[in-house]
Design a protein around this motif. Structure first.
Motif, PDB file in Angstrom:
ATOM      1  N   VAL A   1      -2.062  -7.794   5.881  1.00  0.00           N
ATOM      2  CA  VAL A   1      -1.214  -6.628   6.145  1.00  0.00           C
ATOM      3  C   VAL A   1      -1.215  -5.688   4.945  1.00  0.00           C
ATOM      4  CG1 VAL A   1       1.130  -5.838   6.703  1.00  0.00           C
ATOM      5  CG2 VAL A   1       0.305  -8.050   7.583  1.00  0.00           C
ATOM      6  N   CYS A   2      -1.404  -4.394   5.230  1.00  0.00           N
ATOM      7  CA  CYS A   2      -1.126  -3.338   4.254  1.00  0.00           C
ATOM      8  C   CYS A   2       0.261  -2.793   4.609  1.00  0.00           C
ATOM      9  CB  CYS A   2      -2.157  -2.215   4.353  1.00  0.00           C
ATOM     10  SG  CYS A   2      -3.827  -2.702   3.893  1.00  0.00           S
ATOM     11  N   TYR A   3       1.135  -2.713   3.623  1.00  0.00           N
ATOM     12  CA  TYR A   3       2.527  -2.363   3.913  1.00  0.00           C
ATOM     13  C   TYR A   3       2.976  -1.179   3.073  1.00  0.00           C
ATOM     14  CZ  TYR A   3       7.508  -3.034   4.883  1.00  0.00           C
ATOM     15  OH  TYR A   3       8.810  -2.853   5.276  1.00  0.00           O
ATOM     16  N   HIS A   4       3.450  -0.135   3.750  1.00  0.00           N
ATOM     17  CA  HIS A   4       4.026   1.024   3.071  1.00  0.00           C
ATOM     18  C   HIS A   4       5.533   0.829   3.010  1.00  0.00           C
ATOM     19  CE1 HIS A   4       5.226   5.017   1.946  1.00  0.00           C
ATOM     20  NE2 HIS A   4       5.806   5.241   3.098  1.00  0.00           N
ATOM     21  N   PRO A   5       6.103   0.585   1.809  1.00  0.00           N
ATOM     22  CA  PRO A   5       7.529   0.263   1.722  1.00  0.00           C
ATOM     23  C   PRO A   5       8.449   1.460   1.745  1.00  0.00           C
ATOM     24  CG  PRO A   5       6.543   0.202  -0.449  1.00  0.00           C
ATOM     25  CD  PRO A   5       5.422   0.490   0.518  1.00  0.00           C
ATOM     26  N   GLY A   6       7.881   2.684   1.785  1.00  0.00           N
ATOM     27  CA  GLY A   6       8.712   3.862   1.646  1.00  0.00           C
ATOM     28  C   GLY A   6       8.988   4.109   0.170  1.00  0.00           C
ATOM     29  N   THR A   7       9.932   4.996  -0.122  1.00  0.00           N
ATOM     30  CA  THR A   7      10.288   5.282  -1.508  1.00  0.00           C
ATOM     31  C   THR A   7      11.403   4.338  -1.932  1.00  0.00           C
ATOM     32  OG1 THR A   7       9.722   7.631  -1.194  1.00  0.00           O
ATOM     33  CG2 THR A   7      11.023   7.056  -3.130  1.00  0.00           C
ATOM     34  N   VAL A   8      11.069   3.482  -2.884  1.00  0.00           N
ATOM     35  CA  VAL A   8      11.996   2.439  -3.319  1.00  0.00           C
ATOM     36  C   VAL A   8      12.502   2.789  -4.717  1.00  0.00           C
ATOM     37  CG1 VAL A   8      12.305  -0.042  -3.660  1.00  0.00           C
ATOM     38  CG2 VAL A   8      10.660   0.799  -1.961  1.00  0.00           C
ATOM     39  N   ASP A   9      13.757   2.510  -4.954  1.00  0.00           N
ATOM     40  CA  ASP A   9      14.388   2.860  -6.228  1.00  0.00           C
ATOM     41  C   ASP A   9      13.925   1.908  -7.329  1.00  0.00           C
ATOM     42  OD1 ASP A   9      15.947   4.002  -8.155  1.00  0.00           O
ATOM     43  OD2 ASP A   9      17.852   3.222  -7.402  1.00  0.00           O
ATOM     44  N   THR A  10      12.700   2.164  -7.809  1.00  0.00           N
ATOM     45  CA  THR A  10      12.114   1.392  -8.903  1.00  0.00           C
ATOM     46  C   THR A  10      11.511   2.364  -9.911  1.00  0.00           C
ATOM     47  OG1 THR A  10       9.931   1.252  -7.855  1.00  0.00           O
ATOM     48  CG2 THR A  10      11.524  -0.491  -7.317  1.00  0.00           C
ATOM     49  N   GLY A  11      11.025   1.819 -11.009  1.00  0.00           N
ATOM     50  CA  GLY A  11      10.427   2.657 -12.034  1.00  0.00           C
ATOM     51  C   GLY A  11       9.229   3.434 -11.543  1.00  0.00           C
TER      52      GLY A  11
ATOM     53  N   SER B   1       0.853  -1.182   0.000  1.00  0.00           N
ATOM     54  CA  SER B   1       0.000   0.000   0.000  1.00  0.00           C
ATOM     55  C   SER B   1       0.891   1.235   0.000  1.00  0.00           C
ATOM     56  CB  SER B   1      -0.934  -0.026   1.220  1.00  0.00           C
ATOM     57  OG  SER B   1      -1.842   1.041   1.177  1.00  0.00           O
ATOM     58  N   ALA B   2       0.428   2.324   0.580  1.00  0.00           N
ATOM     59  CA  ALA B   2       1.209   3.562   0.625  1.00  0.00           C
ATOM     60  C   ALA B   2       0.676   4.445   1.741  1.00  0.00           C
ATOM     61  CB  ALA B   2       1.126   4.312  -0.702  1.00  0.00           C
ATOM     62  N   ARG B   3       1.574   5.170   2.372  1.00  0.00           N
ATOM     63  CA  ARG B   3       1.148   6.083   3.436  1.00  0.00           C
ATOM     64  C   ARG B   3       0.153   7.118   2.912  1.00  0.00           C
ATOM     65  NH1 ARG B   3       3.523   6.851   8.197  1.00  0.00           N
ATOM     66  NH2 ARG B   3       5.489   5.930   7.476  1.00  0.00           N
ATOM     67  N   VAL B   4       0.302   7.513   1.638  1.00  0.00           N
ATOM     68  CA  VAL B   4      -0.619   8.514   1.092  1.00  0.00           C
ATOM     69  C   VAL B   4      -2.039   7.962   0.970  1.00  0.00           C
ATOM     70  CG1 VAL B   4       1.176   9.797  -0.128  1.00  0.00           C
ATOM     71  CG2 VAL B   4      -0.056   7.955  -1.306  1.00  0.00           C
ATOM     72  N   GLY B   5      -2.209   6.659   1.163  1.00  0.00           N
ATOM     73  CA  GLY B   5      -3.541   6.080   1.195  1.00  0.00           C
ATOM     74  C   GLY B   5      -4.209   6.190   2.545  1.00  0.00           C
ATOM     75  N   SER B   6      -3.493   6.718   3.528  1.00  0.00           N
ATOM     76  CA  SER B   6      -4.067   6.947   4.855  1.00  0.00           C
ATOM     77  C   SER B   6      -4.940   8.193   4.815  1.00  0.00           C
ATOM     78  CB  SER B   6      -2.956   7.123   5.892  1.00  0.00           C
ATOM     79  OG  SER B   6      -3.477   7.665   7.090  1.00  0.00           O
ATOM     80  N   ILE B   7      -6.215   8.054   5.144  1.00  0.00           N
ATOM     81  CA  ILE B   7      -7.134   9.202   5.144  1.00  0.00           C
ATOM     82  C   ILE B   7      -6.769  10.175   6.258  1.00  0.00           C
ATOM     83  CG2 ILE B   7      -9.533   9.902   5.506  1.00  0.00           C
ATOM     84  CD1 ILE B   7     -10.373   7.312   4.114  1.00  0.00           C
ATOM     85  N   SER B   8      -6.444   9.639   7.424  1.00  0.00           N
ATOM     86  CA  SER B   8      -6.160  10.516   8.571  1.00  0.00           C
ATOM     87  C   SER B   8      -4.811  11.214   8.453  1.00  0.00           C
ATOM     88  CB  SER B   8      -6.215   9.709   9.872  1.00  0.00           C
ATOM     89  OG  SER B   8      -5.276   8.649   9.843  1.00  0.00           O
TER      90      SER B   8
ATOM     91  N   ALA C   1      -8.747   2.760  -0.986  1.00  0.00           N
ATOM     92  CA  ALA C   1      -9.688   1.683  -1.303  1.00  0.00           C
ATOM     93  C   ALA C   1      -9.048   0.319  -1.078  1.00  0.00           C
ATOM     94  CB  ALA C   1     -10.161   1.818  -2.747  1.00  0.00           C
ATOM     95  N   LEU C   2      -7.776   0.177  -1.472  1.00  0.00           N
ATOM     96  CA  LEU C   2      -7.061  -1.075  -1.221  1.00  0.00           C
ATOM     97  C   LEU C   2      -7.036  -1.380   0.274  1.00  0.00           C
ATOM     98  CD1 LEU C   2      -5.119  -3.432  -1.877  1.00  0.00           C
ATOM     99  CD2 LEU C   2      -3.246  -1.776  -1.763  1.00  0.00           C
ATOM    100  N   ASN C   3      -6.720  -0.374   1.081  1.00  0.00           N
ATOM    101  CA  ASN C   3      -6.675  -0.578   2.534  1.00  0.00           C
ATOM    102  C   ASN C   3      -8.017  -1.072   3.058  1.00  0.00           C
ATOM    103  OD1 ASN C   3      -4.053   0.370   2.461  1.00  0.00           O
ATOM    104  ND2 ASN C   3      -4.564   2.422   3.174  1.00  0.00           N
ATOM    105  N   MET C   4      -9.098  -0.514   2.537  1.00  0.00           N
ATOM    106  CA  MET C   4     -10.425  -0.943   2.980  1.00  0.00           C
ATOM    107  C   MET C   4     -10.733  -2.362   2.519  1.00  0.00           C
ATOM    108  SD  MET C   4     -13.064  -0.370   4.768  1.00  0.00           S
ATOM    109  CE  MET C   4     -13.273   1.388   5.105  1.00  0.00           C
ATOM    110  N   PHE C   5     -10.334  -2.700   1.296  1.00  0.00           N
ATOM    111  CA  PHE C   5     -10.513  -4.078   0.825  1.00  0.00           C
ATOM    112  C   PHE C   5      -9.805  -5.057   1.763  1.00  0.00           C
ATOM    113  CE2 PHE C   5     -11.411  -2.670  -3.709  1.00  0.00           C
ATOM    114  CZ  PHE C   5     -12.648  -3.292  -3.795  1.00  0.00           C
ATOM    115  N   VAL C   6      -8.553  -4.743   2.102  1.00  0.00           N
ATOM    116  CA  VAL C   6      -7.768  -5.641   2.948  1.00  0.00           C
ATOM    117  C   VAL C   6      -8.370  -5.733   4.346  1.00  0.00           C
ATOM    118  CG1 VAL C   6      -5.509  -6.042   3.997  1.00  0.00           C
ATOM    119  CG2 VAL C   6      -5.659  -5.228   1.639  1.00  0.00           C
ATOM    120  N   LYS C   7      -8.720  -4.580   4.919  1.00  0.00           N
ATOM    121  CA  LYS C   7      -9.293  -4.563   6.263  1.00  0.00           C
ATOM    122  C   LYS C   7     -10.596  -5.354   6.304  1.00  0.00           C
ATOM    123  CE  LYS C   7      -9.256  -2.812  10.516  1.00  0.00           C
ATOM    124  NZ  LYS C   7     -10.354  -3.598  11.114  1.00  0.00           N
TER     125      LYS C   7
END
Length: 241
Positions: free
Chosen positions: A182-192, A137-144, A160-166
């Motif tokens: 688990v919803c997991y925010h990996p941080g900024t990863v050096d990928t495309g 997932s991503a921290r920016v998906g946190s509403i609060s 929406a993904l977070n709600m699906f998982v929950k």
């Protein structure tokens, strides 16, 4: 008998690193990718499958194929994610006027719907002895935690993904005992996915896929399994929903 681990999105940077990490830990890995399986080296402990169209029909057929083979999955990591597409001129929105119907469909299709379909079908083949299912997932998906605004499609699709998982965790608990989602925010990863947005990221906060895979697996082993659903970041800290 070795644990069976399923990695969805195995051709991506994080997915590939997870395949290598789980393999090195002695697991049998089932690696799913949109790329042809022939692009990867099949080994005794890693089997690659191509699902070029990850829709309900194809995902369902693939999981049914595993079920017919008697496969039981103890861990799943769904790494699929979408943030931008230069070819189709899709970029994170900076203001309301940037919202575009086609872009929203792309965001929700990859970030929300595809993982939800995997969760739908995997409930039938995960281990009843204790299984873990993770969606990146991503921290920016946190509403609060949203104080900056912008990025409408990406934020909303990850929320929406977070709600699906929950929500799925409630049913998984009822149908498959000792399961943790688990919803997991990996941080900024050096990928495309993050490449166009790395210039403002401090060097020590731009993670390699290998570091990301190790962090994820380490934190999963430390989570309280009595709590059936978690939302955490790369450092193991709780992210508010």
């Amino acid at each position: 008998m070795k644990n069976k681990v399923l990695v969805v999105g195995a051709s991506g940077g994080i997915g590939a690193a997870l395949v290598d990490q789980y393999r090195s830990m002695g697991n049998d890995v089932i690696a799913v990718s949109r790329a042809p399986a022939s692009d990867f080296e099949q080994t005794e402990s890693v089997t690659y499958y191509q699902i070029s169209t990850q829709d309900d029909k194809h995902i369902g057929e693939f999981v049914q194929q595993l079920a017919q083979q008697g496969v039981v999955i103890s861990a799943v990591v769904i790494t699929t994610g979408f943030l931008h597409n230069e070819e189709n001129a899709i970029h994170p929105e900076k203001r309301l006027e940037d919202i575009n119907e086609a872009a929203l469909s792309a965001y929700f299709g990859t970030n929300s719907i595809t993982p939800a379909l995997w969760l739908k079908h995997l409930v039938n083949i995960v281990s009843k002895e204790g299984s873990t299912l993770v969606c990146l997932s991503a921290r920016v998906g946190s509403i609060s935690d949203n104080g900056l605004g912008g990025w409408y499609g990406y934020r909303a699709s990850k929320a929406a993904l977070n709600m699906f998982v929950k929500t799925a965790s409630v049913e998984y608990k009822r149908r498959v005992k000792n399961t943790m989602l688990v919803c997991y925010h990996p941080g900024t990863v050096d990928t495309g996915l993050s490449k166009p947005f790395q210039k403002n990221v401090a060097a020590k906060k731009l993670f390699t896929p290998e570091f990301t895979a190790k962090q994820l697996i380490t934190h999963l082993s430390q989570l309280d399994r009595e709590q059936v659903c978690h939302f955490i970041d790369w450092n193991g800290e709780v992210v508010t929903w």
